[in-house]
Structure formats: structure tokens, C-alpha cells
Design an enzyme around this catalytic site. Structure first.
Site, PDB file in Angstrom:
ATOM      1  N   LYS A  41       0.853  -1.183   0.000  1.00 16.12           N
ATOM      2  CA  LYS A  41       0.000   0.000   0.000  1.00 16.12           C
ATOM      3  C   LYS A  41       0.895   1.241   0.000  1.00 16.12           C
ATOM      4  O   LYS A  41       1.486   1.601   1.012  1.00 16.12           O
ATOM      5  CB  LYS A  41      -0.903   0.046   1.237  1.00 16.12           C
TER       6      LYS A  41
ATOM      7  N   GLU B 180       9.927   2.005  10.748  1.00 18.15           N
ATOM      8  CA  GLU B 180      10.890   3.100  10.606  1.00 18.15           C
ATOM      9  C   GLU B 180      10.095   4.381  10.730  1.00 18.15           C
ATOM     10  O   GLU B 180       9.353   4.759   9.826  1.00 18.15           O
ATOM     11  CB  GLU B 180      11.609   2.998   9.254  1.00 18.15           C
TER      12      GLU B 180
ATOM     13  N   CYS C  10      13.505  11.813   6.635  1.00 19.81           N
ATOM     14  CA  CYS C  10      13.438  11.431   8.052  1.00 19.81           C
ATOM     15  C   CYS C  10      14.786  11.528   8.751  1.00 19.81           C
ATOM     16  O   CYS C  10      14.843  11.655   9.974  1.00 19.81           O
ATOM     17  CB  CYS C  10      12.863  10.024   8.198  1.00 19.81           C
TER      18      CYS C  10
ATOM     19  N   GLU D   6       9.793  17.294  14.505  1.00 17.51           N
ATOM     20  CA  GLU D   6      10.326  17.098  13.163  1.00 17.51           C
ATOM     21  C   GLU D   6       9.648  18.089  12.210  1.00 17.51           C
ATOM     22  O   GLU D   6       8.454  17.986  11.955  1.00 17.51           O
ATOM     23  CB  GLU D   6      10.067  15.654  12.727  1.00 17.51           C
TER      24      GLU D   6
END
Length: 484
Positions: free
Chosen positions: A178, A253, A287, A386
Site C-alpha cells: 500500500k 521506521e 526522516c 520534526e
């Protein structure tokens, strides 16, 4: 740019392409121009369940196929990907926005994962353990987990797919993929490559559409034995909670908040150039990119000057322009987050030394100028969350212990970076940093042959290297009694 059909059948189930049962479609938009590229199928629960059934049926034959045969298919997929780098990169840039030169690099990196795991397919070794009992023999037999649900992000829509399905297929698992709704076209092209490479029906299935419904189908199915996910920590925690009923394996992750520490003995030219490369690659939507920079107070002025000189040279624009260095952010929400972090910092006394605005070019996309701020403090949002955008905060420190404490002061633990020419210091600081990945005079650690993954709230499990295939393998212990 490459031409794309106005409507694409994007559900690949048991070796056939389909539209959604409902006939619904979802628009794919170019974030640089805000123009619709195409429409893809908007699948959901029922399509996902059929894909899981197909993967379950295909598992027996695929898992029993010799590793050498599986690897041949992966070798071919690797070569097909390399043969089509330019077209695949154009598709990636059109739907995701990153500069074409970065997109080409991603496609080559994605192909490298297929090459690495084509090789690793033949190296999943078992064990023969010496027994403490004379009439007992002990074996450890590695076997594939089973059906895998792979959920991938939009920021690296090709390499994050091959980094997951590469080891899964090599281990003998079958997959329901997906992709992110923002970037389904790269996923479609990768599935077509495997189709052309001769992958058997049902081994790799693709369902685009309703993320919640597809995810819940994976979570509720006892046949999906592992979910591998790259994305936010919030969603990762949800997957952990909802996987409990079937005690699924998870490989996650998740978010990052990477620090860069620039010591007084660093090569400042190298540090400035690589800090720029880390922060502004993919417009900061990475990331492991630099999210906060700690500079020793004795070199703050020199480092800042060198960094800003590099930032000033960056060109913002459509990623399809070969001269573009920074493309658009993925959507309006991403723009708002950058602005909110910047406004919060400035309201609390931060100083903007470069940038500070949406890009006012001729395009209508989600652009933001590369921005640098100083005089930041630990209580500002930009130092705790972040940002995922081209906003870089600089803070000073006075000694090594202070820098390490500042870097570790977060719930995240994905990647951290050190700039120092002192080997003793580099090793000492590396060991004390609470991160799954540490770069020493290097801000581009991701590579097919090395394990990639975080600690703390940045995830569990590793992707890449020979460690990456371990996530997709169960170790079966066999005890053999000898009675004659």
C-alpha cells in the site's frame, strides 16, 4: 515531462490490473504546479482482502521455490529498473516534486536494494548447534514469515518500496503493498517491472486508495504475519496497538529529529557543505535530515557564514528543471508546519539570518524558501518536533558533554551526525549518542548494504544489509532425538 494516462487501473491483485469495485478514483497532483496528473483507483477493504487471499495462495509455491530462482527474478527486476532510470525519475519528480537529479539518484538506489537482496536470497543460512546430549541433534531452520503488509511513504516513493519488498521477496514472503496516496505512480511502475521480470501471480499485490481501510484489512487479517511501515511515530504506535490481537511481527521506521554537532576541530568547509546537503535535500522532507544544528561557540560565525553562502546559491523551482536544487513541499499542510515552526521561533526571540518566506515564483505549488535561524532555545517547537521542511535552526554549545546532552534530549533516535577531525572524539561521541544511525563527517548514511533503523520512538527493526532480511524470517528450532 513523461506523459501519463488520464486514468490508471492501479490495483494489481493476483497478477491482474483492476479498477476499484466502487469505480471511485483519486487524483494525483503535481505539488509544483498543483495540476492533476492522473486518476488512480481508490480501493479499500474488499480489494485489500482479495489481495491478502492472493498473497496467501501464492505463498506456498513462492516460499518453496529455490532461492536461486527467486534471485534470478530480482536480478532481472534490478536491471529493468536501471534500464528505465530517466523515465522512472520523471514520474517520481512529477508526483513527488523533488529535483530530477535527486529522483534519478533515488531510482538507482532503489534498484540497488533489489540487487542486494537478489544476492542475499541465497545466503539465508541455518545452524547446526552442538548438543549437550550425545543422542540429540539440534537444528535451526530459517523460514519466511508469510504474507507481508508493506506500507510506504511519499517522500521516497521508490526506494522505500524496494527496501521493503526486496528482502520480503528474497526471503520467500508474499506481499500486499500500500503506497502513499500522494505518490502511487512510482509504486505502479515498480510492480510493472516485477510483472515484466516474471514474478508469479499473487506474489506481489498492490492496492491504492483508502489508507485507513486498507491498513485495517491488514491488521485484522490473521494471514498477514508482518507489517512493515515507514512513516510517523503516531501511526507506528497505532499499528503496534492494533497488531496485538494477532501478535503480528512489526518492522517500523518512524519519525526522526536528527542533530548535527559541529565541533571546533571540524573541517568547516566540509561541515557547511554537508549540512546544506542533509537539510535541503528533498526540501527537508527526509526522516534523517538535519533538524537542528549545534555549533561550538568558537566557530559559530565562521560556520554560519559558510553555510549561508551555500544556501544563497540554492535555486528553488520545479523539480523537472535540471537546474533546480529545491522543489516543492508535498502539500499545503507541510507548508503550514514550516511556517508555524518559524513563527513560533521568531515570537520567542529567534533571529532569521536567511530566507523566511513562501517562494514567490511563477509556479502555484507548495514552495518555501530555504531558511536559517539562530538564537534558538530548547523550548521552541523547531527544536522539539520534526519540521520536515527547509527550515534549519542553529544553536551553540561550549563543551562536548553539553552537545551530547542536547543531541540526546529527544524521544527520537533515528540518525545523528558529528563533524570532527579528532578520531578519539568522534568515537567517544558516537558511542554516547542515543541513535540507531550515526554519521561521522557523513550525512548520507543510507545504502543497500548497511542496516537502517532507529531506537527509542524512531522505530523497531532494521532495513538494509544482511540484517534487513532477518525481519522477514522466522527461526524454527528442530530437536532430533536418536534412539539407536
Amino acid at each position: 515531462m513523461v506523459q501519463v494516462e488520464t486514468k490508471i487501473s492501479s490495483l494489481f491483485i493476483n497478477g491482474e490490473w483492476h479498477d476499484a469495485d466502487s469505480g471511485q478514483t483519486d487524483a494525483v497532483t503535481n505539488p509544483a504546479t498543483l495540476q492533476t496528473i492522473t486518476e488512480v483507483a481508490y480501493g479499500g477493504e474488499f480489494e485489500a482482502k482479495r489481495a491478502i487471499d492472493a498473497a496467501k495462495t501464492a505463498f506456498t509455491e513462492w516460499s518453496e521455490m529455490s532461492p536461486r530462482k527467486r534471485s534470478r527474478i530480482m536480478y532481472k527486476a534490478h536491471q529493468l529498473m536501471l534500464d528505465d532510470v530517466d523515465r522512472l525519475a520523471e514520474i517520481l519528480t512529477t508526483e513527488q516534486g523533488k529535483p530530477l537529479k535527486e529522483a534519478k539518484g533515488e531510482i538507482k538506489g532503489a534498484a540497488n536494494f533489489l540487487l542486494w537482496y537478489a544476492e542475499e536470497a541465497n545466503r539465508i543460512y541455518g545452524e547446526w548447534i552442538p548438543s549437550s546430549q550425545r543422542r540429540k541433534r539440534i537444528l535451526v531452520v530459517p523460514q519466511p514469515v508469510g504474507v507481508v503488509g508493506a506500507i510506504t511513504p511519499w517522500n521516497f516513493p521508490s526506494s522505500m518500496i524496494t527496501r521493503k519488498i526486496g528482502p520480503a521477496l528474497a526471503a520467500g514472503c508474499t506481499v500486499l503493498l500500500k503506497p502513499a496516496p500522494e505518490t502511487p505512480l512510482s509504486a505502479i511502475e515498480i510492480v510493472k517491472i516485477f510483472e515484466k521480470a516474471g514474478l508469479p501471480e499473487g506474489v506481489l499485490n498492490l492496492v491504492t486508495g483508502d489508507a485507513k481501510a486498507i491498513g485495517e484489512a491488514m491488521l485484522s487479517s490473521r494471514d498477514v504475519r508482518l507489517i512493515t511501515f515507514t512513516g510517523s511515530t503516531e501511526v507506528g504506535k497505532y499499528l503496534m496497538r492494533e497488531s496485538a490481537d494477532h501478535v503480528k511481527k512489526l518492522s517500523l521506521e518512524l519519525g526522526g529529529h536528527a542533530p548535527i554537532i559541529v565541533f571546533e576541530d571540524a573541517d568547516l568547509d566540509v561541515a557547511a557543505k554537508l549540512t546544506l546537503g542533509s537539510k535541503y535535500r528533498n526540501a527537508g522532507q527526509t526522516c534523517i535530515c538535519a533538524n537542528r544544528v549545534y555549533v561550538h561557540e568558537s566557530v559559530r560565525e565562521k560556520f554560519s557564514q559558510k553555510l549561508i553562502e551555500h544556501v544563497e546559491a540554492l535555486k528553488v523551482g520545479d523539480g523537472s528543471d535540471p537546474s533546480t536544487d529545491i522543489g516543492p513541499l508535498i502539500n499545503e499542510q507541510a507548508l503550514e508546519k514550516v511556517e508555524n515552526h518559524l513563527n513560533d521561533a521568531v515570537s520567542q526571540g529567534a533571529e532569521v539570518v536567511y530566507g523566511c518566506s513562501k517562494w514567490n515564483g511563477e509556479l502555484d505549488g507548495h514552495f518555501y524558501s530555504p531558511t536559517v535561524v539562530t538564537n534558538v532555545t530548547d523550548d521552541m517547537a523547531v527544536m522539539n518536533e520534526e519540521t520536515f521542511g527547509p527550515l534549519l535552526p542553529l544553536q551553540t554549545f561550549t563543551d562536548e558533554d553539553e552537545a551530547i546532552a542536547q543531541a540526546n534530549n529527544t524521544d527520537y533516535g533515528l540518525a545523528a551526525y558529528i563533524f570532527s577531525e579528532n578520531l578519539d572524539r568522534s568515537l567517544r561521541v558516537m558511542e554516547r549518542l542515543e541513535y540507531g544511525i550515526v554519521g561521522v563527517n557523513d550525512v548520507f548514511p543510507a545504502t543497500a548494504e548497511a542496516p537502517f533503523g532507529g531506537i527509542k520512538q524512531s522505530g523497531i527493526g532494521k532495513e538494509g544489509g544482511h540484517h534487513g532480511i532477518d525481519e522477514f524470517v522466522e527461526q524454527k528450532y528442530v530437536s532430533i532425538g536418536m534412539h539407536k
